[in-house]
Each structure stands twice: as C-alpha cells, then as structure tokens.
Design a protein around this motif. Structure first.
Motif, PDB file in Angstrom:
ATOM      1  N   LYS A   1       0.834  -1.203   0.000  1.00  0.00           N
ATOM      2  CA  LYS A   1       0.000   0.000   0.000  1.00  0.00           C
ATOM      3  C   LYS A   1       0.866   1.250   0.000  1.00  0.00           C
ATOM      4  O   LYS A   1       0.601   2.206  -0.734  1.00  0.00           O
ATOM      5  CB  LYS A   1      -0.910   0.018   1.234  1.00  0.00           C
ATOM      6  N   SER A   2       1.898   1.238   0.831  1.00  0.00           N
ATOM      7  CA  SER A   2       2.786   2.391   0.932  1.00  0.00           C
ATOM      8  C   SER A   2       3.497   2.656  -0.388  1.00  0.00           C
ATOM      9  O   SER A   2       3.603   3.803  -0.827  1.00  0.00           O
ATOM     10  CB  SER A   2       3.805   2.135   2.046  1.00  0.00           C
ATOM     11  N   ARG A   3       3.985   1.600  -1.041  1.00  0.00           N
ATOM     12  CA  ARG A   3       4.679   1.754  -2.334  1.00  0.00           C
ATOM     13  C   ARG A   3       3.720   2.267  -3.407  1.00  0.00           C
ATOM     14  O   ARG A   3       4.096   3.105  -4.222  1.00  0.00           O
ATOM     15  CB  ARG A   3       5.310   0.437  -2.760  1.00  0.00           C
ATOM     16  N   LYS A   4       2.467   1.759  -3.416  1.00  0.00           N
ATOM     17  CA  LYS A   4       1.496   2.225  -4.405  1.00  0.00           C
ATOM     18  C   LYS A   4       1.200   3.702  -4.216  1.00  0.00           C
ATOM     19  O   LYS A   4       1.059   4.445  -5.185  1.00  0.00           O
ATOM     20  CB  LYS A   4       0.201   1.411  -4.307  1.00  0.00           C
ATOM     21  N   GLN A   5       1.115   4.145  -2.956  1.00  0.00           N
ATOM     22  CA  GLN A   5       0.873   5.556  -2.692  1.00  0.00           C
ATOM     23  C   GLN A   5       2.034   6.411  -3.200  1.00  0.00           C
ATOM     24  O   GLN A   5       1.824   7.462  -3.797  1.00  0.00           O
ATOM     25  CB  GLN A   5       0.662   5.787  -1.194  1.00  0.00           C
ATOM     26  N   GLU A   6       3.269   5.941  -2.959  1.00  0.00           N
ATOM     27  CA  GLU A   6       4.439   6.681  -3.439  1.00  0.00           C
ATOM     28  C   GLU A   6       4.450   6.750  -4.960  1.00  0.00           C
ATOM     29  O   GLU A   6       4.730   7.786  -5.540  1.00  0.00           O
ATOM     30  CB  GLU A   6       5.728   6.009  -2.955  1.00  0.00           C
ATOM     31  N   GLU A   7       4.150   5.617  -5.605  1.00  0.00           N
ATOM     32  CA  GLU A   7       4.162   5.585  -7.068  1.00  0.00           C
ATOM     33  C   GLU A   7       3.071   6.475  -7.647  1.00  0.00           C
ATOM     34  O   GLU A   7       3.287   7.152  -8.653  1.00  0.00           O
ATOM     35  CB  GLU A   7       4.000   4.148  -7.559  1.00  0.00           C
ATOM     36  N   SER A   8       1.896   6.504  -7.016  1.00  0.00           N
ATOM     37  CA  SER A   8       0.826   7.352  -7.538  1.00  0.00           C
ATOM     38  C   SER A   8       1.179   8.830  -7.377  1.00  0.00           C
ATOM     39  O   SER A   8       0.816   9.655  -8.218  1.00  0.00           O
ATOM     40  CB  SER A   8      -0.506   7.033  -6.856  1.00  0.00           C
ATOM     41  N   LYS A   9       1.922   9.174  -6.317  1.00  0.00           N
ATOM     42  CA  LYS A   9       2.387  10.555  -6.160  1.00  0.00           C
ATOM     43  C   LYS A   9       3.329  10.918  -7.304  1.00  0.00           C
ATOM     44  O   LYS A   9       3.272  12.005  -7.850  1.00  0.00           O
ATOM     45  CB  LYS A   9       3.112  10.737  -4.828  1.00  0.00           C
ATOM     46  N   MET A  10       4.214   9.980  -7.642  1.00  0.00           N
ATOM     47  CA  MET A  10       5.178  10.228  -8.719  1.00  0.00           C
ATOM     48  C   MET A  10       4.463  10.369 -10.063  1.00  0.00           C
ATOM     49  O   MET A  10       4.821  11.205 -10.872  1.00  0.00           O
ATOM     50  CB  MET A  10       6.201   9.092  -8.812  1.00  0.00           C
ATOM     51  N   GLU A  11       3.456   9.522 -10.312  1.00  0.00           N
ATOM     52  CA  GLU A  11       2.745   9.551 -11.586  1.00  0.00           C
ATOM     53  C   GLU A  11       2.030  10.872 -11.806  1.00  0.00           C
ATOM     54  O   GLU A  11       1.860  11.313 -12.936  1.00  0.00           O
ATOM     55  CB  GLU A  11       1.746   8.401 -11.656  1.00  0.00           C
TER      56      GLU A  11
ATOM     57  N   ARG B   1      16.015   8.118  -9.024  1.00  0.00           N
ATOM     58  CA  ARG B   1      16.830   7.050  -8.431  1.00  0.00           C
ATOM     59  C   ARG B   1      15.972   6.132  -7.577  1.00  0.00           C
ATOM     60  O   ARG B   1      16.152   4.913  -7.579  1.00  0.00           O
ATOM     61  CB  ARG B   1      17.959   7.644  -7.591  1.00  0.00           C
ATOM     62  N   HIS B   2      15.037   6.695  -6.846  1.00  0.00           N
ATOM     63  CA  HIS B   2      14.143   5.896  -6.003  1.00  0.00           C
ATOM     64  C   HIS B   2      13.261   4.978  -6.860  1.00  0.00           C
ATOM     65  O   HIS B   2      13.110   3.800  -6.552  1.00  0.00           O
ATOM     66  CB  HIS B   2      13.286   6.813  -5.134  1.00  0.00           C
ATOM     67  N   LEU B   3      12.692   5.517  -7.919  1.00  0.00           N
ATOM     68  CA  LEU B   3      11.825   4.720  -8.793  1.00  0.00           C
ATOM     69  C   LEU B   3      12.591   3.596  -9.488  1.00  0.00           C
ATOM     70  O   LEU B   3      12.109   2.468  -9.593  1.00  0.00           O
ATOM     71  CB  LEU B   3      11.189   5.607  -9.870  1.00  0.00           C
ATOM     72  N   LEU B   4      13.790   3.921  -9.983  1.00  0.00           N
ATOM     73  CA  LEU B   4      14.573   2.942 -10.735  1.00  0.00           C
ATOM     74  C   LEU B   4      15.444   2.066  -9.837  1.00  0.00           C
ATOM     75  O   LEU B   4      16.042   1.104 -10.314  1.00  0.00           O
ATOM     76  CB  LEU B   4      15.463   3.657 -11.755  1.00  0.00           C
TER      77      LEU B   4
END
Length: 118
Positions: free
Chosen positions: A52-62, A73-76
């Motif tokens: 859940k935490s990772r999905k929230q971070e990824e949606s913020k990035m998107e 660097r965090h994403l890759l």
C-alpha cells in the motif's frame, strides 16, 4: 494485530497470549507467547502495508510531470552514479535548470518499460 503509520515508520501492536506460571518460592511470572500463526499473520499484514505504501508513493510520482534526480533514483532503484551514466549515454533525457536535473515522468516510465521487456 494493529498497525499505525506516520511519515517515518509503521508501528505494530501484537496481541499476545498471556500465561501465568508459578515458580519456586511462590513468585509468579507472566509469559507472553506468540504463536507461529501470529507470526504468519504479521508477515501477511506487513507485506500488505508495504505494498500500500509503495502504491501511494508511485501514484504521487505519476501525478508529477517532472521528477528530480532523487525521485528517479528511487523509482529505478539505482545509485547516483548509474543515473549519471544514463544521462551521459543519452539513455534518459533530462533538462538542467539552475544546477538541478529534471526528468520527464514519461521518459522514466518508458525506460522502465524498455528494461522490463529485455
């Protein structure tokens, strides 16, 4: 089990089975027992919280059109040196504004897709 999350950490409360044991000399002690099933349930719940935490971070990035170097660097999951190599080789297009590198989210996503299709 109960989870509490703030910006820096996840706190876990585990309910244990309490057993009172009589010891020599009339001294009583409480022992907290955690079963294998409790640990398996904890594992499942921890994995779910991390997802859940990772999905929230990824949606913020998107939702962002431009990313800074640390976000890329965090994403890759790469080091600063690897990111520099991607810039030098032209693998990952970038813009430099005031000494800060910016990367289009679409370029980073495209790179992830290319890497995944190898």
């Amino acid at each position: 089990m109960k989870f509490e999350r703030n910006a820096d950490a996840i706190y876990i409360t585990i309910n244990c089975i309490c057993v009172t044991v009589g010891l020599i000399g009339g001294i009583m002690a409480n022992l907290n027992l955690v079963t294998v099933e409790d640990l398996q349930q904890l594992k499942i719940e921890l994995i779910e919280e991390i997802r859940k935490s990772r999905k929230q971070e990824e949606s913020k990035m998107e939702s962002k059109q431009w990313l800074r170097s640390s976000e890329v660097r965090h994403l890759l999951k790469i080091s600063p040196g690897t990111l520099q190599n991607l810039r030098i080789k032209g693998t990952l297009p970038h813009d430099k504004i005031g000494g800060i590198f910016y990367y289009a989210y679409s370029d980073v996503a495209g790179l992830l897709e290319r890497i995944g299709n190898r």
